[in-house]
Design a protein around this motif. Structure first.
Motif, short mmCIF file in Angstrom:
data_model
loop_
_atom_site.label_atom_id
_atom_site.label_comp_id
_atom_site.label_asym_id
_atom_site.label_seq_id
_atom_site.Cartn_x
_atom_site.Cartn_y
_atom_site.Cartn_z
N TRP A 78 0.85 -1.21 0.20
CA TRP A 78 -0.23 0.03 -0.17
C TRP A 78 0.83 1.27 -0.13
N THR A 79 1.52 1.51 -1.22
CA THR A 79 2.20 3.15 -1.28
C THR A 79 0.90 3.84 -1.58
N ASP A 80 1.23 5.14 -1.34
CA ASP A 80 0.07 6.28 -1.75
C ASP A 80 -0.60 6.03 -2.95
N GLU A 81 0.30 5.65 -3.91
CA GLU A 81 -0.38 5.75 -5.17
C GLU A 81 -1.23 4.40 -5.33
N LYS A 83 -2.70 3.15 -3.04
CA LYS A 83 -4.09 3.34 -2.16
C LYS A 83 -5.18 4.17 -3.05
N ASP A 84 -4.37 5.15 -3.72
CA ASP A 84 -5.36 6.02 -4.99
C ASP A 84 -6.15 4.99 -5.56
N GLU A 85 -5.19 4.15 -6.28
CA GLU A 85 -5.81 3.18 -7.22
C GLU A 85 -6.96 2.28 -6.94
N ILE A 86 -6.61 2.01 -5.70
CA ILE A 86 -7.70 0.93 -4.78
C ILE A 86 -8.93 1.71 -4.67
N LEU A 87 -8.96 3.09 -4.17
CA LEU A 87 -10.02 3.80 -3.99
C LEU A 87 -10.63 4.30 -5.20
N ASN A 88 -9.84 5.03 -6.08
CA ASN A 88 -10.17 5.37 -7.52
C ASN A 88 -10.89 4.27 -8.42
N SER A 89 -10.44 3.12 -8.18
CA SER A 89 -10.87 1.97 -9.31
C SER A 89 -12.30 1.54 -8.89
N ARG A 90 -12.67 1.92 -7.63
CA ARG A 90 -14.19 1.72 -7.28
C ARG A 90 -14.94 2.83 -7.23
#
Length: 303
Positions: A78-81, A83-90
């Motif tokens: 879980w890098t910051d990048e 984490k953004d991918e996990i959130l934004n993909s949803r």
């Protein structure tokens, strides 16, 4: 039946099995994908969430939508990048569907969206959790709350919306189980951390059938804990895998700090746990589980 179910994330392990079961029940299935694919008896439409593009025909031909798309929680550190991918993909994918539904003349009757028991937090001990329990505050809980808020945009359009707060899905085609099985097969299986953290699980066939019933039954609305009736500890799950595979487990447990050194913040996915109850499924629906016994579920998957 001639009704069409549009699935996002349909090429994943759950999506593939869900496609098979829907077709067996007489539904037509179409998929949204980022790249052209040829799948027997399935129409594939293109979408690009980052560019905000979607083939409107995917929406105009659909009677129901099952939304599974989202980056894997435990695929990378879980890098910051990440984490953004996990959130934004949803959230962005759901928001694109909501926008397209709002702007398109369609006849979509229901929207069944994936969610996760991470809503309650990654580590809630042995406190029983139902659909009315307060949400958590950690990263996973923040992701799931934002995810469900984006699904609320679908409901605001007057489309019946169901949110499947899914536990640990037992399947050998992806997810957590293969990672738990491998060391046991090698004779090096051991509980993780204290081993007392609860793992609220569900066999992937039961999860798929749950999606289908939620799609077909208009009484399903809102959030449901998509888990089997009997959560187990990590130690119990590890020993059950070893029993089914006729392998030993070893001592001592794998220390939590070692997992954290290996995976960083993402370690909480396996060192934490939740005791989640399927209260609404049990009390408000007629859903019948095929697998309520952990050993039988593992025997089906591992033997």
């Amino acid at each position: 039946m001639n009704e069409t179910v549009l699935i996002t994330g349909g090429t994943g392990s759950i999506g593939r099995r869900l496609t098979q079961l829907l077709q067996q029940k007489g539904y037509q299935v179409s998929l949204l994908s980022r790249s052209p694919k040829t799948i027997p008896e399935v129409r594939v439409y293109l979408w690009d969430v980052k560019k905000g593009q979607i083939d409107p025909q995917a929406i105009t031909t659909a009677d129901h939508i099952i939304h599974l798309a989202g980056e894997g929680i435990a695929d990378e550190r879980w890098t910051d990048e990440r984490k953004d991918e996990i959130l934004n993909s949803r959230t962005q994918s759901t928001e694109l569907l909501a926008q397209t539904l709002e702007e398109t003349d369609h006849h979509v009757k229901s929207f069944i969206g994936a969610s996760a028991i991470g809503y309650y937090g990654a580590d809630t001990g042995d406190r029983p959790l139902t659909e009315t329990s307060v949400g958590g505050t950690d990263f996973m809980a923040q992701v799931v709350r934002a995810w469900e808020r984006s699904e609320d945009q679908i409901a605001a359009l007057g489309i019946r919306t169901v949110k499947m707060r899914t536990g640990i899905v037992l399947t050998m085609t992806g997810g957590a189980l293969p990672k738990l099985v491998q060391p046991v097969r090698l004779g090096a299986g051991a509980p993780i951390g204290s081993g007392q953290q609860y793992m609220s699980w569900i066999h992937f066939d039961d999860l798929c059938q749950m999606y289908i019933q939620a799609l077909a039954d208009d009484s399903w609305r809102g959030a449901y804990n998509a888990v089997a009736p009997n959560p187990v500890t990590n130690e119990t799950l590890t020993k059950a895998i070893a029993q089914v595979l006729h392998r030993p487990t070893i001592l001592p447990n794998i220390p939590a700090f070692a997992i954290k050194l290996l995976y960083g913040e993402m370690a909480i996915v396996v060192t934490g746990g939740n005791y989640v109850l399927n209260k609404r499924i049990a009390e408000e629906t007629t859903f019948a589980y095929q697998y309520t016994d952990l050993t039988k579920a593992l025997e089906d998957l591992l033997t």
